[in-house]
Design a protein around this motif. Structure first.
Motif, PDB file in Angstrom:
ATOM      1  N   TYR A  60       0.850  -1.184   0.000  1.00 33.80           N
ATOM      2  CA  TYR A  60       0.000   0.000   0.000  1.00 33.80           C
ATOM      3  C   TYR A  60       0.891   1.242   0.000  1.00 33.80           C
ATOM      4  CZ  TYR A  60      -4.015   2.973   1.057  1.00 33.80           C
ATOM      5  OH  TYR A  60      -4.994   3.940   1.006  1.00 33.80           O
ATOM      6  N   SER A  61       1.474   1.520  -1.141  1.00 35.78           N
ATOM      7  CA  SER A  61       2.373   2.677  -1.265  1.00 35.78           C
ATOM      8  C   SER A  61       2.583   2.921  -2.756  1.00 35.78           C
ATOM      9  CB  SER A  61       3.708   2.371  -0.578  1.00 35.78           C
ATOM     10  OG  SER A  61       4.209   1.130  -1.040  1.00 35.78           O
ATOM     11  N   TYR A  62       3.092   4.114  -3.092  1.00 34.67           N
ATOM     12  CA  TYR A  62       3.333   4.436  -4.504  1.00 34.67           C
ATOM     13  C   TYR A  62       4.432   3.550  -5.078  1.00 34.67           C
ATOM     14  CZ  TYR A  62       0.929   9.047  -4.219  1.00 34.67           C
ATOM     15  OH  TYR A  62       0.044  10.081  -4.090  1.00 34.67           O
ATOM     16  N   SER A  63       4.279   3.229  -6.363  1.00 33.47           N
ATOM     17  CA  SER A  63       5.327   2.454  -7.031  1.00 33.47           C
ATOM     18  C   SER A  63       6.040   3.288  -8.092  1.00 33.47           C
ATOM     19  CB  SER A  63       4.705   1.224  -7.698  1.00 33.47           C
ATOM     20  OG  SER A  63       3.891   1.615  -8.791  1.00 33.47           O
ATOM     21  N   PHE A  64       5.589   4.541  -8.310  1.00 33.50           N
ATOM     22  CA  PHE A  64       6.075   5.259  -9.491  1.00 33.50           C
ATOM     23  C   PHE A  64       7.527   5.715  -9.377  1.00 33.50           C
ATOM     24  CE2 PHE A  64       4.382   8.765  -6.887  1.00 33.50           C
ATOM     25  CZ  PHE A  64       5.370   9.730  -7.007  1.00 33.50           C
ATOM     26  N   ASP A  65       8.063   5.744  -8.175  1.00 28.61           N
ATOM     27  CA  ASP A  65       9.427   6.239  -7.999  1.00 28.61           C
ATOM     28  C   ASP A  65      10.221   5.195  -7.216  1.00 28.61           C
ATOM     29  OD1 ASP A  65      11.030   9.170  -7.867  1.00 28.61           O
ATOM     30  OD2 ASP A  65      11.600   7.683  -6.360  1.00 28.61           O
ATOM     31  N   ASN A  66      11.188   4.589  -7.877  1.00 25.54           N
ATOM     32  CA  ASN A  66      11.880   3.470  -7.229  1.00 25.54           C
ATOM     33  C   ASN A  66      12.678   3.919  -6.007  1.00 25.54           C
ATOM     34  OD1 ASN A  66      12.340   0.678  -7.048  1.00 25.54           O
ATOM     35  ND2 ASN A  66      14.440   0.999  -7.792  1.00 25.54           N
ATOM     36  N   THR A  67      13.271   5.118  -6.075  1.00 25.67           N
ATOM     37  CA  THR A  67      14.046   5.586  -4.914  1.00 25.67           C
ATOM     38  C   THR A  67      13.114   5.748  -3.716  1.00 25.67           C
ATOM     39  OG1 THR A  67      15.303   6.816  -6.528  1.00 25.67           O
ATOM     40  CG2 THR A  67      15.816   7.256  -4.228  1.00 25.67           C
ATOM     41  N   LEU A  68      11.942   6.320  -3.971  1.00 22.68           N
ATOM     42  CA  LEU A  68      10.966   6.508  -2.885  1.00 22.68           C
ATOM     43  C   LEU A  68      10.613   5.160  -2.249  1.00 22.68           C
ATOM     44  CD1 LEU A  68       8.746   8.215  -1.373  1.00 22.68           C
ATOM     45  CD2 LEU A  68       7.236   7.675  -3.299  1.00 22.68           C
ATOM     46  N   GLN A  69      10.313   4.177  -3.080  1.00 16.93           N
ATOM     47  CA  GLN A  69       9.878   2.899  -2.496  1.00 16.93           C
ATOM     48  C   GLN A  69      11.042   2.134  -1.850  1.00 16.93           C
ATOM     49  OE1 GLN A  69       7.831   0.618  -5.479  1.00 16.93           O
ATOM     50  NE2 GLN A  69       9.659   0.180  -6.672  1.00 16.93           N
ATOM     51  N   GLN A  70      12.258   2.429  -2.301  1.00 16.36           N
ATOM     52  CA  GLN A  70      13.404   1.784  -1.653  1.00 16.36           C
ATOM     53  C   GLN A  70      13.716   2.432  -0.307  1.00 16.36           C
ATOM     54  OE1 GLN A  70      14.954  -0.919  -2.457  1.00 16.36           O
ATOM     55  NE2 GLN A  70      14.130  -1.246  -4.498  1.00 16.36           N
ATOM     56  N   GLU A  71      13.552   3.741  -0.233  1.00 16.05           N
ATOM     57  CA  GLU A  71      13.993   4.456   0.965  1.00 16.05           C
ATOM     58  C   GLU A  71      12.998   4.397   2.110  1.00 16.05           C
ATOM     59  OE1 GLU A  71      16.842   7.734  -1.178  1.00 16.05           O
ATOM     60  OE2 GLU A  71      15.058   8.439  -0.140  1.00 16.05           O
ATOM     61  N   TRP A  72      11.705   4.376   1.777  1.00 19.47           N
ATOM     62  CA  TRP A  72      10.710   4.462   2.855  1.00 19.47           C
ATOM     63  C   TRP A  72      10.701   3.178   3.672  1.00 19.47           C
ATOM     64  CZ3 TRP A  72       8.193   8.236   5.169  1.00 19.47           C
ATOM     65  CH2 TRP A  72       7.208   7.899   6.092  1.00 19.47           C
ATOM     66  N   GLU A  73      10.668   3.326   5.006  1.00 15.82           N
ATOM     67  CA  GLU A  73      10.656   2.138   5.883  1.00 15.82           C
ATOM     68  C   GLU A  73       9.340   2.064   6.642  1.00 15.82           C
ATOM     69  OE1 GLU A  73      12.904  -0.106   5.915  1.00 15.82           O
ATOM     70  OE2 GLU A  73      14.663   0.871   5.044  1.00 15.82           O
ATOM     71  N   TRP A  74       8.587   0.999   6.430  1.00 13.06           N
ATOM     72  CA  TRP A  74       7.368   0.755   7.209  1.00 13.06           C
ATOM     73  C   TRP A  74       7.749   0.006   8.485  1.00 13.06           C
ATOM     74  CZ3 TRP A  74       3.349   3.388   5.522  1.00 13.06           C
ATOM     75  CH2 TRP A  74       3.241   3.684   4.167  1.00 13.06           C
ATOM     76  N   THR A  75       6.937   0.183   9.516  1.00 13.98           N
ATOM     77  CA  THR A  75       7.296  -0.478  10.775  1.00 13.98           C
ATOM     78  C   THR A  75       6.415  -1.688  11.102  1.00 13.98           C
ATOM     79  OG1 THR A  75       5.846   0.935  12.097  1.00 13.98           O
ATOM     80  CG2 THR A  75       8.109   1.704  11.775  1.00 13.98           C
ATOM     81  N   GLU A  76       5.207  -1.744  10.491  1.00 17.66           N
ATOM     82  CA  GLU A  76       4.300  -2.842  10.838  1.00 17.66           C
ATOM     83  C   GLU A  76       3.792  -3.540   9.574  1.00 17.66           C
ATOM     84  OE1 GLU A  76       1.297  -1.857  13.889  1.00 17.66           O
ATOM     85  OE2 GLU A  76       2.369   0.027  14.182  1.00 17.66           O
ATOM     86  N   ARG A  77       3.323  -4.773   9.768  1.00 12.18           N
ATOM     87  CA  ARG A  77       2.772  -5.525   8.629  1.00 12.18           C
ATOM     88  C   ARG A  77       1.652  -4.721   7.963  1.00 12.18           C
ATOM     89  NH1 ARG A  77      -0.415 -11.422   8.993  1.00 12.18           N
ATOM     90  NH2 ARG A  77      -0.849 -11.589   6.757  1.00 12.18           N
ATOM     91  N   TYR A  78       0.746  -4.169   8.789  1.00 10.90           N
ATOM     92  CA  TYR A  78      -0.318  -3.288   8.297  1.00 10.90           C
ATOM     93  C   TYR A  78      -0.061  -1.908   8.891  1.00 10.90           C
ATOM     94  CZ  TYR A  78      -2.600  -7.684   7.224  1.00 10.90           C
ATOM     95  OH  TYR A  78      -2.887  -8.928   6.741  1.00 10.90           O
TER      96      TYR A  78
END
Ligand code: NAP
Length: 530
Positions: A60-78
């Protein structure tokens, strides 16, 4: 503000934000209006206790920018609501989106002029913006449904709606609470409100099926694996019916083909794993009632085994088809009814009669409390659009065009409303998918369409009555092959008195994407371009 732009956008949730990104890529001017004080849309408004997304955070996050999706860290399964809101704010900062967004501003009207093929947008702050295109990024679940009960104004305590929760939170300590509703928002908030208040009375009209979410701290090894091939992971999700859950094991046989023992063992495994994968053990739960009954009965037995008071367990027993209303995921929902400070009151056979100064009346009995919480959902998919005075050709209003229910082509456009696009509008897969995947697909389609028009010196695009009536018939024909239309869900508009019953979301994301791509390949088949 008086301004002329290429694209006017209503709403700064994930859809509106991405529209800004795409407009800038095309070197087009864009103006977004947003009623809230910041970005985030549904995650800005729904701050009730326990709010979190039921789609796993790595999806559940944007996929359009690979750097964004690589850098962001989620903390929980949901991801919990505050973290998703922080993510939306991070995206706004990172792409400097707020410069094109005017906050605290509600769009009041959008009128199309046939003289110059432009839209004029007005707001409650007296802004007037003209635009070649208007994009409604207003969200599917953004117009709170607050049923009108006689005497509602007479209640003297605090009143809240889960979808319009105060930013400073609510202090329930020492207070008694009445909560109306047992949908997803209620099921997430009830366990937490019960823990934090003196007493909680839940008013239930329809018992919901809920599956344990099994939320936990995110598994870092799993995240590393996803990130090592994120684009492939996204593609695999886009090939799923709901654009999520490529990691879910999907049973490819009928539930009716297994023995009782095999089935029960499989249901137990899925119950322990938690999440939406529960309904994927076999392939026909939403196709055949015989198969559906088997899994529904399993959940009912779980409820019986969790809830100690047999009368309360009976009330919590859902009777409809499992999955035809949106499945709920919970953390300790049924267990909450074992608490001494929680009571469940059924309001199906005896609806809420009226609200009083100190509570509400059901079947002649007054239930009193200090705080009233409406967890009564939304005027879904059409509510936010129809609150705006939208007028197309011949000054026809959208409300008039949709008097028999929403009619769109691909959920993107309606005949008579040229150069107007909806992101995840009725008739698109939207609420049956991972919304962010759907949003990206729609916004990219719209942006490509606008770019095509600019390159080819076209000034108007509009679907036809025929295309949209065939499309609505198709959406409903697909739904009719399933058990989805069998209960009074908000997918059908059945939760709002007087709303026309039309099955609004299309089932099946990959087929839908293929159709959208074919439409483009065939020269915007189903649209008229001039
Ligand atoms: P909802 O599912 O529509 O639930 C509203 C509840 O209020 C239902 O139990 C409904 O009963 C009850 N209700 C409505 N009018 C009533 C009346 N006049 N008298 C008594 N009860 C009444 O709304 P929601 O829980 O806000 O969820 C809406 C959707 O938002 C979800 O289905 C989901 O798609 C999304 N959502 C997602 C998450 C998540 O990802 N975790 C969380 C929250 C919401 P009936 O069932 O009888 O109509």
């Amino acid at each position: 503000m008086e301004r002329s732009v290429d694209i006017a956008v209503v709403g700064a949730g994930f859809a509106g934000m991405y529209t800004v990104v795409k407009a800038r890529e095309m070197n087009m001017t864009v103006q977004v209006f947003e009623a809230g004080t910041d970005v985030g849309g549904t995650w800005y408004w729904n701050r009730y206790p326990g709010a979190r997304c039921d789609i796993e955070s790595v999806e559940y996050s944007y996929s359009f920018d690979n750097t964004l999706q690589q850098e962001w860290e989620w903390t929980e399964r949901y991801a919990p609501q505050p973290e998703i809101l922080k993510y939306a704010q991070h995206v706004a900062d990172r792409f400097d989106l707020r410069t094109d967004i005017q906050f605290s501003t509600r769009v009041m009207s959008a009128h199309f002029s046939e003289d110059n093929n432009t839209w004029t947008i007005t707001t409650d702050k007296d802004d007037v913006v003209t635009a070649r295109f208007v994009v409604f990024a207003t969200g599917c679940l953004s117009s709170a449904n607050r049923p009108h009960f006689p005497g509602a104004e007479s209640f003297t305590g605090e009143v809240y709606h889960t979808g319009e929760w105060p930013h400073d939170g609510v202090d329930f300590s020492g207070k008694s609470v009445g909560l109306i509703g047992t949908g997803s928002s209620a099921i997430q908030s009830i366990p937490i409100i019960a823990q934090g208040s003196a007493y909680l009375t839940v008013f239930q009209r329809t018992a919901s099926f809920s599956i344990p979410a099994r939320n936990e701290s995110i598994d870092r090894d799993y995240v590393a694996k996803v990130k090592s091939a994120y684009p492939e992971f996204r593609d695999a999700n886009r090939r799923q019916t709901g654009a999520f859950g490529s990691n879910i094991r999907r049973g490819e046989t009928s539930a009716l083909e297994s023995t009782d023992e095999e089935r029960w063992a499989e249901f137990e495994r899925r119950w322990d794993e938690g999440g939406f994968g529960f309904l994927s053990s076999y392939n026909d739960f939403l196709l055949h009632t015989d198969a559906n009954d088997l899994v529904a009965e399993f959940v009912r037995q779980k409820i019986r085994s969790i809830v100690k008071d047999p009368a309360t367990a009976d009330l919590l027993m859902p009777t409809q088809v499992i999955g035809c209303k949106r499945l709920c995921l919970d953390t300790g929902y049924y267990e909450t009814f074992n608490r001494d400070n929680v009571t469940l009151v059924a309001v199906d056979n005896h609806p809420i009669e009226r609200i009083t100064e100190h509570g509400l009346v059901v079947d002649g009995v007054e239930h009193t409390f200090d705080v009233l919480v409406y967890a009564t959902g939304f005027d879904a998919m059409t509510g936010s659009l129809l609150k705006i005075d939208i007028r197309g050709r011949n000054n026809q209003s959208l409300a008039d065009a949709w008097h028999g229910g929403p009619v769109t082509y691909l959920g993107l456009n309606t005949a008579g409303f040229p150069n107007m696009f909806m992101v995840s509008g009725p008739g698109s897969p939207s609420v049956l998918t991972n919304m962010i995947m759907s949003i990206e697909q729609h916004v990219e389609w719209i942006a490509n369409c606008i770019a095509h028009m600019s390159h080819n010196n076209l000034s108007v695009i509009e679907t036809t009555e025929q295309s949209q009536s065939e499309w609505v018939a198709f959406v409903n024909a697909v739904a009719d092959k399933t058990l989805y239309p069998s209960c009074n869900s908000w997918y059908l508009g059945a939760n709002v008195p007087g709303k026309p019953r039309v099955f609004m979301p299309l089932i099946g994301f990959p087929t839908y994407v293929d159709k959208c791509n074919d439409v483009v390949r065939n020269g915007y088949e189903g649209f008229v371009l001039a």
